[in-house]
Each structure stands twice: as structure tokens, then as C-alpha cells.
Scaffold this motif. Structure first.
Motif, PDB file in Angstrom:
ATOM      1  N   THR A  69       6.500 -52.704 -52.655  1.00 17.47           N
ATOM      2  CA  THR A  69       5.490 -53.691 -52.324  1.00 17.47           C
ATOM      3  C   THR A  69       5.328 -54.597 -53.524  1.00 17.47           C
ATOM      4  N   ASP A  70       4.936 -55.803 -53.261  1.00 16.85           N
ATOM      5  CA  ASP A  70       4.683 -56.707 -54.371  1.00 16.85           C
ATOM      6  C   ASP A  70       3.254 -56.620 -54.845  1.00 16.85           C
ATOM      7  N   ALA A  71       2.468 -55.854 -54.109  1.00 15.79           N
ATOM      8  CA  ALA A  71       1.055 -55.778 -54.488  1.00 15.79           C
ATOM      9  C   ALA A  71       0.907 -55.084 -55.832  1.00 15.79           C
ATOM     10  N   PRO A  72       0.099 -55.632 -56.715  1.00 19.84           N
ATOM     11  CA  PRO A  72      -0.147 -54.944 -57.987  1.00 19.84           C
ATOM     12  C   PRO A  72      -1.006 -53.712 -57.789  1.00 19.84           C
ATOM     13  N   LEU A  73      -0.968 -52.824 -58.768  1.00 17.71           N
ATOM     14  CA  LEU A  73      -1.729 -51.572 -58.650  1.00 17.71           C
ATOM     15  C   LEU A  73      -3.212 -51.849 -58.415  1.00 17.71           C
ATOM     16  N   LYS A  74      -3.755 -52.895 -59.058  1.00 16.63           N
ATOM     17  CA  LYS A  74      -5.196 -53.146 -58.910  1.00 16.63           C
ATOM     18  C   LYS A  74      -5.568 -53.401 -57.449  1.00 16.63           C
ATOM     19  N   ASP A  75      -4.672 -54.052 -56.681  1.00 14.94           N
ATOM     20  CA  ASP A  75      -4.993 -54.340 -55.276  1.00 14.94           C
ATOM     21  C   ASP A  75      -4.885 -53.088 -54.426  1.00 14.94           C
ATOM     22  N   LEU A  76      -3.841 -52.284 -54.697  1.00 16.77           N
ATOM     23  CA  LEU A  76      -3.664 -51.052 -53.920  1.00 16.77           C
ATOM     24  C   LEU A  76      -4.856 -50.129 -54.154  1.00 16.77           C
ATOM     25  N   ALA A  77      -5.331 -50.089 -55.397  1.00 11.35           N
ATOM     26  CA  ALA A  77      -6.489 -49.252 -55.724  1.00 11.35           C
ATOM     27  C   ALA A  77      -7.753 -49.831 -55.082  1.00 11.35           C
ATOM     28  N   ARG A  78      -7.932 -51.138 -55.252  1.00 10.27           N
ATOM     29  CA  ARG A  78      -9.154 -51.781 -54.738  1.00 10.27           C
ATOM     30  C   ARG A  78      -9.311 -51.569 -53.233  1.00 10.27           C
ATOM     31  N   ASP A  79      -8.193 -51.552 -52.504  1.00 12.24           N
ATOM     32  CA  ASP A  79      -8.259 -51.334 -51.052  1.00 12.24           C
ATOM     33  C   ASP A  79      -8.869 -49.986 -50.710  1.00 12.24           C
ATOM     34  N   HIS A 119      -2.486 -43.580 -50.355  1.00 10.24           N
ATOM     35  CA  HIS A 119      -2.859 -42.407 -49.552  1.00 10.24           C
ATOM     36  C   HIS A 119      -4.284 -41.950 -49.801  1.00 10.24           C
ATOM     37  N   ALA A 120      -4.968 -42.553 -50.728  1.00 15.55           N
ATOM     38  CA  ALA A 120      -6.315 -42.073 -51.084  1.00 15.55           C
ATOM     39  C   ALA A 120      -7.326 -42.463 -50.014  1.00 15.55           C
ATOM     40  N   PRO A 121      -8.292 -41.578 -49.770  1.00 20.08           N
ATOM     41  CA  PRO A 121      -9.355 -41.968 -48.846  1.00 20.08           C
ATOM     42  C   PRO A 121     -10.183 -43.131 -49.405  1.00 20.08           C
ATOM     43  N   VAL A 122     -10.710 -43.926 -48.494  1.00 15.65           N
ATOM     44  CA  VAL A 122     -11.546 -45.056 -48.907  1.00 15.65           C
ATOM     45  C   VAL A 122     -12.885 -44.530 -49.408  1.00 15.65           C
ATOM     46  N   ARG A 123     -13.412 -45.137 -50.450  1.00 16.19           N
ATOM     47  CA  ARG A 123     -14.708 -44.722 -51.000  1.00 16.19           C
ATOM     48  C   ARG A 123     -15.561 -45.943 -51.330  1.00 16.19           C
ATOM     49  N   THR A 124     -16.841 -45.692 -51.580  1.00 13.76           N
ATOM     50  CA  THR A 124     -17.707 -46.766 -52.059  1.00 13.76           C
ATOM     51  C   THR A 124     -17.317 -47.052 -53.502  1.00 13.76           C
ATOM     52  N   PRO A 125     -17.073 -48.323 -53.846  1.00 12.17           N
ATOM     53  CA  PRO A 125     -16.648 -48.621 -55.222  1.00 12.17           C
ATOM     54  C   PRO A 125     -17.729 -48.302 -56.244  1.00 12.17           C
ATOM     55  N   THR A 126     -17.310 -48.244 -57.495  1.00 14.39           N
ATOM     56  CA  THR A 126     -18.256 -48.064 -58.586  1.00 14.39           C
ATOM     57  C   THR A 126     -19.260 -49.217 -58.577  1.00 14.39           C
ATOM     58  N   LYS A 127     -20.433 -48.930 -59.116  1.00 12.66           N
ATOM     59  CA  LYS A 127     -21.441 -49.982 -59.265  1.00 12.66           C
ATOM     60  C   LYS A 127     -20.707 -51.183 -59.862  1.00 12.66           C
ATOM     61  N   ALA A 128     -20.503 -52.231 -59.041  1.00  8.89           N
ATOM     62  CA  ALA A 128     -19.498 -53.236 -59.379  1.00  8.89           C
ATOM     63  C   ALA A 128     -19.798 -53.982 -60.660  1.00  8.89           C
ATOM     64  N   PRO A 129     -18.830 -53.970 -61.587  1.00 11.65           N
ATOM     65  CA  PRO A 129     -18.972 -54.849 -62.746  1.00 11.65           C
ATOM     66  C   PRO A 129     -18.902 -56.295 -62.259  1.00 11.65           C
ATOM     67  N   PRO A 130     -19.670 -57.212 -62.827  1.00 11.54           N
ATOM     68  CA  PRO A 130     -19.776 -58.560 -62.286  1.00 11.54           C
ATOM     69  C   PRO A 130     -18.431 -59.243 -62.057  1.00 11.54           C
ATOM     70  N   ALA A 131     -17.509 -59.138 -63.001  1.00 11.06           N
ATOM     71  CA  ALA A 131     -16.239 -59.859 -62.854  1.00 11.06           C
ATOM     72  C   ALA A 131     -15.469 -59.372 -61.643  1.00 11.06           C
ATOM     73  N   VAL A 132     -15.492 -58.055 -61.435  1.00 13.23           N
ATOM     74  CA  VAL A 132     -14.729 -57.495 -60.326  1.00 13.23           C
ATOM     75  C   VAL A 132     -15.410 -57.836 -59.006  1.00 13.23           C
ATOM     76  N   ALA A 133     -16.732 -57.850 -59.008  1.00 14.07           N
ATOM     77  CA  ALA A 133     -17.466 -58.204 -57.797  1.00 14.07           C
ATOM     78  C   ALA A 133     -17.092 -59.633 -57.383  1.00 14.07           C
ATOM     79  N   ALA A 134     -17.010 -60.526 -58.345  1.00 16.83           N
ATOM     80  CA  ALA A 134     -16.668 -61.915 -58.052  1.00 16.83           C
ATOM     81  C   ALA A 134     -15.258 -61.987 -57.483  1.00 16.83           C
ATOM     82  N   GLU A 135     -14.364 -61.232 -58.069  1.00 17.20           N
ATOM     83  CA  GLU A 135     -12.972 -61.197 -57.623  1.00 17.20           C
ATOM     84  C   GLU A 135     -12.882 -60.731 -56.162  1.00 17.20           C
ATOM     85  N   ASN A 136     -13.611 -59.664 -55.856  1.00 13.50           N
ATOM     86  CA  ASN A 136     -13.565 -59.114 -54.507  1.00 13.50           C
ATOM     87  C   ASN A 136     -14.177 -60.078 -53.498  1.00 13.50           C
ATOM     88  N   ALA A 137     -15.264 -60.742 -53.899  1.00 13.31           N
ATOM     89  CA  ALA A 137     -15.928 -61.672 -53.003  1.00 13.31           C
ATOM     90  C   ALA A 137     -14.997 -62.845 -52.663  1.00 13.31           C
TER      91      ALA A 137
END
Ligand code: XIL
Length: 397
Positions: free
Chosen positions: A40-50, A377-395
Motif C-alpha cells: 500500500t502507498d499509505a503511510p504508517l500514520k494513516d493506517l494507524a489513524r484509521d 488488523h487492529a480493532p478500532v478504538r477511541t483516539p487519545t485525547k487529541a493533540p491539537p495538530a493531529v485533531a486539525a489534520e484529522n478534521a
């Protein structure tokens, strides 16, 4: 496919038995199929974030400033960074109570420019404490200095650092105390309640930061793993009962395939017990030493990847695990290849170790695919209390 051909060639050239070769060939075929599945071309951060997981790596201001290709790889693969040593108290010290904040500031500025979260590592660690602090002879001045340091770091990086390893490596049952605490500088100068003071001080100075208790060897069947797990849980119980603000447990996860046997059942049970206390879990320093593995790069890389996969499959099954950081991204920069790691973890044949997801040429290795597959393969979970930069990225997605 190319990987498969190279692997076979190396096995063939090594003169090992036909049976071993067949077994190796089969393992390789299985691995190759798995690689394709994860191609996949997806970077690890995207696979994890999903899956609700924040993925990142340790790095340093020096690496970022001197190696543009590596810095670009960090930005591509990671949603978070952790300064490997730039924020350590001893490391920052340039004189008697004088500090150089520049490397830590640069890490945070780089992260902000690329919208990466920053794990703060660490506020106090017995192994990286300024000499002038070690020399303090009365309890009050040691307490004042510790409080001042924690307060200054938390305030300086408030908003820039989303969590802190407040006390690093506080546990060492081998020291013989009934509470399993490490007999080292902070305990010796301040007594066991230095932990409570450190966490209260951090909370007061950085009210929004996640406060972590970070330690090692909680995953092993040997090396006193049982004692470490028990001491960690007992300490957390004690701190929670006392109202000491600890939010998460950090598991370093320096894997040692062929060296320290890993216990899936014990790890699972430990993670469950931590989660049951309402705490989050961060995998903070994931890498793997290869001092007990064969010289063949193909075999070694596969065994290292298998070790990552076995560990992560258990760890990520626990929904309280919200953060995974590898202790570096490329074998170009790893403490495993430095004189900073105990000689027992270095290879006896002097070949460079291969502990991380990318090789020295910044090419993906089987470890990268192991991480990718584990995230997928990991189950989906509620993310960590979102750090602002990552929250902006996800939004923005
Ligand atoms: C290590 C770094 O990787 C080295 O470069 C440094 O010189 C010494 O410290 N546990 C920790 C990390 O919490 O801070 C350590 O990092 C590795 C062990």
C-alpha cells in the motif's frame, strides 16, 4: 516479488540444508504473500489513524537539521515525534543550573510546522540527571530543583507537547525494596513520594498534558518481568489512591527476539489490568535488537518483523493502547548501533543491527510491513485525547 528473489538467492548462497531451505522458502512465500496483502502507498500514520492509533517515531533536532531525506520520511510516515534525548535534563544542561533549550525548541517547531504531535520525553530520569543535581546534599534544595525543572519544562512546551513521560524508569524490583521502586537518585534524595510530587507538579504546570509513567521489560517472561508488572500495578494503585495525577502507562517495548522470551498471555493480562484502572497505554520506544539472530539479512529481517508482529498483535488488541512510537524510523539512526546500549545487546559479529522499519537507504523493510499489517488488523478504538495538530489534520480529511 523482488524481495522474494533476493531472499531465495541469499538462502541458496548460504549453504544451509535442503530442509532448512525448504522451510525458509515456505516462510518466505508466506511472507511475500503477506507483503503483497499489505502493499500500500499509505503511510504508517494513516493506517494507524484509521484504527484510532497515533503512530510516530523518535528523532532529534540534529537528524532533522542535517538530513533532509530523513526529515521528509518522518513527515511522510509519522503523526507524532518524540525527541530521543533533546529534552532530557542532563542532556540539556550546559553548566551549573544552565540549560540549552534549543534542540527541544527545534523539535517542537519542526512538529508544529508539519502538524505533528510531540510526546515529551522525559521530565526526570535517574540516568540523565545533571551533575550539579547529583551533588546537592540537602533534601529541600533537591526538591526545589526538581519542582523548578518540571515546572519550567511543562510551561515552556505547554500546547506543543501533548503528553509527558514524567518519571522514566522508576521501577527496579532487583534493587530489593518491597515496593519494587528503583534505588536511585530521586528516591535517595527525596524518598518514595518524589513520584507524587513530580506528577502533581507536572499537572499544575501543564494541566492539559497526558501524564505518563514510562518503563521497560513489562513484556518479558524472564528478566523479572513478573516482578516488574506486579510492582508497576502496585505503584499505580498507590498513586491513584493518593490522588496522584497519572493518566497513562508507557511500555518501552525494546523487543529481543531469541533473547528475552515474550509472554503474550502475561502481556495481555497486564494491559487489561492497566486499562481497568482507567489508564491509557502508550507503546513508547518500540524497536528490536538482533544480537541472537542469524547474519543473513533476509532471515534476520523476517525474524525481526515477526517479533514486531507478535508483540503488536497482542498489544493492539487492547483498546487502551492509543499511541505507538518506534524508537527511530530508519536503521540509519538507532541507539542499538551506538555505544549507548548495553554491549550485551550488540551483535558479536559486528554487523550493523537492523532494528527499525526502514533500512539505512531509507527503504521499507519487513518490519514496516509488520507494522502496517498490525495496524490494519487492529480493532478500532477511541483516539487519545487529541493533540491539537493531529485533531486539525484529522478534521481536514
Ligand atoms: C537512549 C537514546 O536512544 C540514546 O541515544 C541515548 O544516548 C541514551 O538514551 N530508555 C529510555 C530512552 O527511556 O530515553 C533511552 O534512550 C533508551 C532506554
Amino acid at each position: 516479488m523482488i524481495g522474494e528473489i533476493v531472499v531465495r538467492k541469499r538462502l541458496g548462497a548460504s549453504g544451509i540444508t535442503r530442509r532448512a531451505m525448504l522451510a525458509g522458502g515456505l516462510a518466505t512465500l508466506v511472507a511475500a504473500r503477506a507483503l503483497r496483502a499489505a502493499e500500500t502507498d499509505a503511510p504508517l500514520k494513516d493506517l494507524a489513524r484509521d484504527r484510532g492509533i497515533l503512530y510516530g517515531s523518535a528523532t532529534s533536532a540534529r537528524e532533522i537539521a542535517t538530513d533532509a531525506d530523513f526529515a521528509a520520511l518522518i513527515v511522510r510516515e509519522c503523526a507524532a515525534i518524540v525527541p530521543e534525548s533533546d529534552m532530557k535534563w542532563g542532556e540539556m544542561t550546559v553548566g551549573d543550573r544552565q540549560f540549552d533549550f534549543t534542540p527541544g525548541d527545534r523539535d517542537v517547531a519542526f512538529a508544529a510546522a508539519h502538524r505533528l504531535a510531540v510526546r515529551g520525553h522525559n521530565l526526570i530520569w535517574y540516568r540523565n540527571t545533571p551533575d550539579w543535581f547529583l551533588a546537592l546534599s540537602d533534601r529541600q534544595s533537591a526538591e526545589d530543583a526538581m519542582v523548578q525543572h518540571i515546572t519550567e519544562m511543562c510551561r515552556r512546551y505547554e500546547g506543543g507537547v501533548f503528553c509527558w513521560d514524567v518519571v522514566n524508569e522508576a521501577i527496579n524490583p532487583a534493587d530489593g525494596r518491597p515496593d519494587g521502586l528503583r534505588k536511585a537518585v530521586f528516591l535517595e534524595k527525596l524518598g518514595p513520594n518524589y513520584l507524587d510530587l513530580a506528577y502533581h507538579t507536572a499537572r499544575a504546570a501543564a494541566p492539559d498534558a497526558i501524564l505518563v509513567l514510562n518503563d521497560y521489560d513489562q513484556i518479558d517472561d524472564n528478566r523479572g518481568g513478573d516482578a516488574r508488572r506486579a510492582a508497576t500495578l502496585a505503584l499505580l494503585e498507590r498513586m491513584k489512591k493518593a490522588g496522584t495525577p497519572v493518566d497513562a502507562v508507557g511500555i518501552e517495548a525494546h523487543l529481543d527476539p531469541g533473547g528475552a522470551p515474550f509472554s503474550a498471555a502475561k502481556l495481555r493480562q497486564f494491559l487489561k489490568a492497566v486499562a481497568a484502572m482507567g489508564l491509557d497505554i502508550h507503546i513508547t520506544e518500540l524497536d528490536a535488537t538482533d544480537e541472537n539472530l542469524p547474519a543473513s539479512i533476509a532471515q534476520r529481517d523476517q525474524m525481526l518483523a515477526d517479533a514486531y508482529r507478535q508483540f503488536l498483535d497482542v498489544a493492539l488488541d487492547e483498546a487502551a493502547v492509543k499511541v505507538v512510537m518506534t524508537w527511530g524510523l530508519s536503521d540509519r539512526y538507532s541507539w542499538v548501533n551506538s555505544d549507548q546500549i548495553s554491549p550485551g545487546f550488540r551483535r558479536k559479529d559486528d554487523l550493523p543491527s537492523r532494528p527499525l522499519p526502514f533500512d539505512r537507504a531509507l527503504q521499507r523493510k519487513p518490519i514496516w510491513y509488520a507494522l502496517a499489517q498490525s495496524f490494519q488488523h487492529a480493532p478500532v478504538r477511541t483516539p487519545t485525547k487529541a493533540p491539537p495538530a493531529v485533531a486539525a489534520e484529522n478534521a481536514a480529511k
